[in-house]
Design an enzyme around this catalytic site. Structure first.
Site, short mmCIF file in Angstrom:
data_model
loop_
_atom_site.label_atom_id
_atom_site.label_comp_id
_atom_site.label_asym_id
_atom_site.label_seq_id
_atom_site.Cartn_x
_atom_site.Cartn_y
_atom_site.Cartn_z
N HIS A 101 -0.51 -19.11 57.92
CA HIS A 101 -0.55 -17.97 57.00
C HIS A 101 -1.61 -17.05 57.57
CE1 HIS A 101 0.52 -21.44 54.38
NE2 HIS A 101 1.25 -20.57 53.72
N ASP A 148 -5.04 -18.23 56.92
CA ASP A 148 -5.48 -19.50 57.53
C ASP A 148 -6.29 -19.16 58.78
OD1 ASP A 148 -3.87 -20.87 55.70
OD2 ASP A 148 -2.18 -21.00 57.10
N MET A 208 6.19 -19.75 64.35
CA MET A 208 6.40 -19.23 63.00
C MET A 208 5.09 -18.75 62.40
SD MET A 208 5.92 -20.27 59.55
CE MET A 208 6.25 -21.97 59.12
N GLU A 240 11.82 -19.54 51.75
CA GLU A 240 11.56 -20.94 51.43
C GLU A 240 11.59 -21.16 49.93
OE1 GLU A 240 8.19 -22.76 53.22
OE2 GLU A 240 8.17 -24.41 51.77
N LYS A 293 11.47 -23.07 46.23
CA LYS A 293 10.75 -24.15 45.54
C LYS A 293 10.98 -23.96 44.06
CE LYS A 293 6.23 -26.44 45.19
NZ LYS A 293 4.78 -26.37 45.56
N GLU A 343 12.60 -27.00 52.36
CA GLU A 343 11.60 -28.06 52.47
C GLU A 343 12.06 -29.30 51.73
OE1 GLU A 343 7.32 -27.26 52.03
OE2 GLU A 343 7.22 -29.00 50.72
N HIS A 385 10.69 -29.81 48.21
CA HIS A 385 11.03 -28.82 47.18
C HIS A 385 12.40 -29.08 46.56
CE1 HIS A 385 8.00 -25.85 49.15
NE2 HIS A 385 7.44 -26.98 48.76
N ASP A 417 11.17 -27.33 56.79
CA ASP A 417 9.87 -27.95 56.47
C ASP A 417 10.10 -29.42 56.16
OD1 ASP A 417 7.86 -25.40 54.71
OD2 ASP A 417 8.46 -25.65 56.80
N ASP A 432 4.54 -31.40 43.92
CA ASP A 432 4.83 -31.24 45.35
C ASP A 432 3.87 -32.10 46.16
OD1 ASP A 432 4.85 -28.31 47.57
OD2 ASP A 432 5.68 -30.32 47.77
N ASP A 468 4.15 -33.31 49.40
CA ASP A 468 3.99 -32.99 50.83
C ASP A 468 3.53 -34.21 51.63
OD1 ASP A 468 2.72 -29.61 50.20
OD2 ASP A 468 4.77 -30.38 50.37
N ASP A 477 5.64 -29.62 57.17
CA ASP A 477 4.79 -28.96 56.17
C ASP A 477 4.29 -30.05 55.22
OD1 ASP A 477 5.10 -26.26 53.75
OD2 ASP A 477 3.41 -27.37 54.54
#
Ligand code: DIG
Ligand code: MN
Ligand code: MN
Length: 390
Positions: free
Chosen positions: A56, A59, A90, A183, A185, A219, A222, A247, A257, A259, A289
């Site tokens: 991102h 980030d 990406m 994406e 969710k 994902e 999700h 993802d 979530d 992950d 992810d």
């Protein structure tokens, strides 16, 4: 320790800065790991054998960085990428952390927030392209509601469409070789998030000005959170030519979530997913992810990253084994096959003659209902292959 499950660049395994850099914070607890600077994350990913790293905007570049600070960070990041031999396939925008986005970004009721979200995304797209990204992900984490009393969902989708149309046109205007991936969710952090599933996103893409530029980034966690079959979602995206990115992680149905590390919960679903991706020849990134358990230190984070990739490669080998297993393949051949009789009469393009012939045809319904399909044996052999006893 190097073996046939050691990742190599051709496997295209990627991680986001936010994955190995996850600090272990959760809604009920403070971070359990110290910050991991982007250059350190790149070094870690290089050491474990990843192909690429995603981010991102924030980030990498703090939201209040000056242009000079931004350029310095980019220079250092480029150096770390070169040293580790990693690429940036990406990029995406953080439109969910800053309080400005508390009512959404592209779908906020405040037009100034919507305009700021577009501005922030254009700068983030510039940054991603500058570092080599060819896929740009849009996860609308804040694009939703806790109560639908304050926003007409149709108006929200109109706002989302205007934003994506504007950004597609911006990317084209800049001459960027970029594909967008939405994406989905279903919820979290908002009570309900718009475009909750892969199916919803695919329907939305059809309403855009440049649908050819836009695909999906499904994902595992999700679709699973929503109690849906992730493989079916992937298959529909693939069928539509819209599986632009993926993802990978894992998740217990009906939970927040999680992950989790790829394959950490449901190895059979992970196996069938890997088999599908390899069977159809998916050429995209295998992006994890996911993040390590809150209990882990950075040695544990390395275990997490290695585990994601090793599990994928082990299941890839199992898929090849399944495709070569004589007994399994014999069972598949015993499934109802098309001997050509029905295809000739009713297959392919419609015709009035075919419709008439089909309406006049006779079927032995009792016989159709009486036969067994042998699925129990097929599924048991699959389990035994996964359990390592075949
Ligand atoms: C969360 O599943 C989202 C964000 O981490 C990011 O925007 C996207 C990229 O994979 N996934
Ligand atoms: Mn997730
Ligand atoms: Mn994701």
């Amino acid at each position: 320790m190097s073996d046939r499950y050691t990742p190599r660049p051709e496997h295209k395994f990627t991680f986001g800065l936010w994955t190995v850099g996850n600090l272990g914070r959760d809604p009920f607890g403070e971070p359990t790991r110290p910050p991991l600077p982007p250059v350190e994350a790149v070094r870690l990913l290089g050491e474990v054998g990843a192909y690429g790293v995603n981010f991102h905007d924030n980030d990498l570049i703090p939201i209040d960085a000056t242009p000079a600070e931004r350029d310095q960070i980019v220079r250092e990041f480029r150096g770390a990428l070169r040293e580790a031999g990693l690429v940036v396939p990406m990029a995406t925008t953080n439109l969910f952390s800053d309080p400005a986005f508390k009512d959404g970004a592209f779908t906020s009721n405040d037009p100034k927030v919507r305009a700021y979200a577009l501005q922030k995304t254009m700068h983030a797209i510039d940054l991603g392209v500058e570092l080599g990204a060819e896929t740009y992900v849009f996860w609308g984490g804040r694009e939703g509601t806790e109560s639908d009393t304050n926003k007409n969902p149709a108006e929200s989708l109109k706002r989302f469409r205007e934003a994506i149309n504007f950004l597609c046109a911006y990317a084209q205007d800049q001459g960027y070789k970029l594909r967008f991936a939405l994406e989905p969710k279903p919820n979290e952090p908002r009570g309900d998030i718009y475009l909750a599933t892969v199916g919803a996103a695919l329907g939305f893409i059809a309403t855009l000005d440049h649908p050819e530029m836009v695909g999906v980034n499904p994902e595992v966690a999700h679709e699973t959170m929503a109690g849906l079959n992730f493989l079916h979602a992937i298959a529909q995206a693939w069928d539509a030519g819209k599986l632009f990115h993926i993802d990978l992680n894992d998740q217990v149905v009906g939970r927040y979530d999680q992950d989790f590390r790829f394959g950490a919960v449901n190895l059979k679903s992970a196996f069938l997913l890997v088999k599908f991706l390899e069977d159809v020849g998916y050429q995209g990134m295998r992006h994890f992810d996911a993040h390590a358990y809150r209990t882990e230190d950075y040695a544990g984070v390395e275990d997490f990253a290695r585990g994601c990739m090793r599990t994928y490669l082990i299941l890839k080998e199992k898929a090849a084994q399944w495709n070569a297993d004589a007994e399994i393949q014999a069972l598949l051949r015993e499934l109802p096959q098309d001997d050509g009789s029905t295809a000739a009469a009713f297959g392919g393009a419609y015709s009035a003659e075919k419709a008439a012939a089909l309406k006049a045809a006779s079927f032995d319904r009792a016989a159709l209902g009486a036969r067994g399909y042998g699925y129990e044996r097929l599924d048991q052999l699959t389990n035994e292959l996964l359990l390592g006893v075949r």
